[in-house]
Design a protein around this motif. Structure first.
Motif, PDB file in Angstrom:
ATOM      1  N   LEU A  18      -7.566 -13.803 -39.219  1.00 14.78           N
ATOM      2  CA  LEU A  18      -7.065 -13.451 -37.880  1.00 14.78           C
ATOM      3  C   LEU A  18      -6.532 -14.675 -37.152  1.00 14.78           C
ATOM      4  O   LEU A  18      -5.515 -14.604 -36.456  1.00 14.78           O
ATOM      5  N   THR A  19      -7.216 -15.799 -37.321  1.00 13.20           N
ATOM      6  CA  THR A  19      -6.758 -17.038 -36.677  1.00 13.20           C
ATOM      7  C   THR A  19      -5.406 -17.476 -37.226  1.00 13.20           C
ATOM      8  O   THR A  19      -4.516 -17.884 -36.465  1.00 13.20           O
ATOM      9  N   LEU A  20      -5.231 -17.389 -38.534  1.00  8.86           N
ATOM     10  CA  LEU A  20      -3.942 -17.743 -39.139  1.00  8.86           C
ATOM     11  C   LEU A  20      -2.834 -16.825 -38.651  1.00  8.86           C
ATOM     12  O   LEU A  20      -1.718 -17.277 -38.354  1.00  8.86           O
ATOM     13  N   LEU A  21      -3.143 -15.532 -38.553  1.00  7.04           N
ATOM     14  CA  LEU A  21      -2.150 -14.583 -38.042  1.00  7.04           C
ATOM     15  C   LEU A  21      -1.791 -14.906 -36.597  1.00  7.04           C
ATOM     16  O   LEU A  21      -0.636 -14.781 -36.183  1.00  7.04           O
ATOM     17  N   ALA A  22      -2.801 -15.318 -35.826  1.00  4.99           N
ATOM     18  CA  ALA A  22      -2.556 -15.652 -34.426  1.00  4.99           C
ATOM     19  C   ALA A  22      -1.589 -16.820 -34.304  1.00  4.99           C
ATOM     20  O   ALA A  22      -0.625 -16.772 -33.536  1.00  4.99           O
ATOM     21  N   ALA A  26       1.442 -13.417 -34.747  1.00  6.47           N
ATOM     22  CA  ALA A  26       1.319 -11.991 -35.030  1.00  6.47           C
ATOM     23  C   ALA A  26       0.560 -11.231 -33.967  1.00  6.47           C
ATOM     24  O   ALA A  26       0.599 -10.020 -33.937  1.00  6.47           O
ATOM     25  N   GLY A  27      -0.139 -11.932 -33.069  1.00  7.13           N
ATOM     26  CA  GLY A  27      -0.887 -11.153 -32.092  1.00  7.13           C
ATOM     27  C   GLY A  27      -1.384 -11.917 -30.900  1.00  7.13           C
ATOM     28  O   GLY A  27      -1.323 -11.424 -29.784  1.00  7.13           O
ATOM     29  N   TRP A  28      -1.900 -13.107 -31.094  1.00  6.32           N
ATOM     30  CA  TRP A  28      -2.522 -13.826 -29.995  1.00  6.32           C
ATOM     31  C   TRP A  28      -1.475 -14.620 -29.256  1.00  6.32           C
ATOM     32  O   TRP A  28      -0.800 -15.454 -29.818  1.00  6.32           O
ATOM     33  N   HIS A  29      -1.352 -14.368 -27.961  1.00  6.09           N
ATOM     34  CA  HIS A  29      -0.377 -15.094 -27.143  1.00  6.09           C
ATOM     35  C   HIS A  29      -0.804 -16.541 -27.013  1.00  6.09           C
ATOM     36  O   HIS A  29      -1.891 -16.845 -26.561  1.00  6.09           O
ATOM     37  N   ILE A  30       0.076 -17.464 -27.442  1.00  5.20           N
ATOM     38  CA  ILE A  30      -0.199 -18.889 -27.283  1.00  5.20           C
ATOM     39  C   ILE A  30       0.500 -19.349 -26.018  1.00  5.20           C
ATOM     40  O   ILE A  30       1.727 -19.366 -25.950  1.00  5.20           O
ATOM     41  N   PRO A  31      -0.244 -19.706 -24.965  1.00  2.00           N
ATOM     42  CA  PRO A  31       0.380 -20.075 -23.703  1.00  2.00           C
ATOM     43  C   PRO A  31       1.215 -21.334 -23.811  1.00  2.00           C
ATOM     44  O   PRO A  31       0.904 -22.232 -24.591  1.00  2.00           O
ATOM     45  N   HIS A  32       2.280 -21.385 -23.015  1.00  2.92           N
ATOM     46  CA  HIS A  32       3.163 -22.541 -23.056  1.00  2.92           C
ATOM     47  C   HIS A  32       2.696 -23.587 -22.063  1.00  2.92           C
ATOM     48  O   HIS A  32       1.950 -23.331 -21.157  1.00  2.92           O
ATOM     49  N   PHE A  33       3.198 -24.796 -22.256  1.00  5.03           N
ATOM     50  CA  PHE A  33       2.856 -25.877 -21.349  1.00  5.03           C
ATOM     51  C   PHE A  33       3.966 -26.016 -20.315  1.00  5.03           C
ATOM     52  O   PHE A  33       5.146 -25.927 -20.630  1.00  5.03           O
ATOM     53  N   THR A  83     -10.903 -14.481 -29.073  1.00  8.90           N
ATOM     54  CA  THR A  83     -12.362 -14.597 -29.028  1.00  8.90           C
ATOM     55  C   THR A  83     -13.023 -13.781 -30.145  1.00  8.90           C
ATOM     56  O   THR A  83     -14.084 -14.160 -30.644  1.00  8.90           O
ATOM     57  N   ILE A  84     -12.409 -12.662 -30.527  1.00  6.85           N
ATOM     58  CA  ILE A  84     -12.945 -11.881 -31.652  1.00  6.85           C
ATOM     59  C   ILE A  84     -12.872 -12.702 -32.941  1.00  6.85           C
ATOM     60  O   ILE A  84     -13.825 -12.759 -33.727  1.00  6.85           O
ATOM     61  N   ALA A  85     -11.729 -13.358 -33.157  1.00  3.27           N
ATOM     62  CA  ALA A  85     -11.582 -14.196 -34.348  1.00  3.27           C
ATOM     63  C   ALA A  85     -12.586 -15.346 -34.329  1.00  3.27           C
ATOM     64  O   ALA A  85     -13.203 -15.670 -35.351  1.00  3.27           O
ATOM     65  N   ALA A  86     -12.768 -15.966 -33.163  1.00  4.66           N
ATOM     66  CA  ALA A  86     -13.723 -17.071 -33.049  1.00  4.66           C
ATOM     67  C   ALA A  86     -15.147 -16.592 -33.316  1.00  4.66           C
ATOM     68  O   ALA A  86     -15.926 -17.268 -34.006  1.00  4.66           O
TER      69      ALA A  86
END
Length: 220
Positions: A18-22, A26-33, A83-86
């Motif tokens: 799941l972390t690799l997919l993120a 594929a699913g987890w929004h990575i916030p921008h700087f 958080t589910i993946a973690a």
């Protein structure tokens, strides 16, 4: 290898997947700087500025403020893809290690693995909300409205001609072409108010002139 050890190992591998997919989007929004460039700070009195087309605008907003929009972190639910993946990684990894290398009973290992998983999920949640999303906020179209913005002439405007101005909005410095609203010449360094913005050209009037006009109208 026991069934419980296999169970924990599978949970760990699912979390890793799941972390690799993120990180692949594929699913987890990575916030921008948000990278803030130097801003033009101009202090102005609180007045209402008359515009050519009627009506008034509030005191000019020279530098982009933090009004409008709340931090995304406040709206981010604790239970999410990240958080589910973690949880699965920490839960599965700790449970597997305890099953293989400790003499604890299965029920105690399960309890400890759950606690470790929750701690890991909390850490990831805190890291994302407090660090990565610290300056992330919702966009408000009003923050990017250029009419009423205070700026400064950087390239002189000849009578009836076009020059250049600089202004700061939402923490970013902008430059654009500028023309005098009434066709007058404006010297370099003159503080101006944008009264309308059309096709990349800002039509401006001197801030001092508009402030004096407003004060005269108020006193009369």
């Amino acid at each position: 290898m026991t069934a419980w050890a296999i169970f924990y190992l599978v949970c760990f591998l699912i979390g890793i997947t799941l972390t690799l997919l993120a990180f692949l989007g594929a699913g987890w929004h990575i916030p921008h700087f948000n990278i803030h460039t130097p801003t033009l700070h101009v202090h102005t009195p609180h007045v209402h500025v008359p515009l050519p087309h009627g009506g008034h605008v509030a005191a000019p907003h020279a530098a982009g403020g933090a009004h409008g929009g709340a931090a995304h972190g406040a709206d981010m639910p604790f239970i999410n893809f990240g958080t589910i993946a973690a949880f699965l990684i920490w839960f599965g990894g700790s449970g597997y290690l305890m099953m293989r290398y400790s003499t604890l009973v299965v029920s105690l290992i399960l309890l400890l693995a759950v606690v470790v998983g929750i701690v890991g999920a909390n850490f990831i949640f805190w890291f994302v909300v407090k660090l990565l999303m610290k300056h992330d906020r919702e966009l408000d179209p009003a923050d990017y409205e250029r009419v009423g913005v205070l700026g400064r002439i950087t390239s002189p405007i000849r009578q009836g001609g076009t020059g250049e101005m600089i202004f700061s909005q939402e923490g970013t410095r902008h430059t654009c072409g500028a023309r005098s609203e009434n066709g007058d010449a404006l010297a370099k360094g003159t503080e101006v108010i944008i009264t309308r913005y059309e096709k990349g050209i800002a039509y401006v009037r001197p801030w001092d002139e508009m402030a004096e006009q407003e004060q005269s109208a108020t006193s009369s």
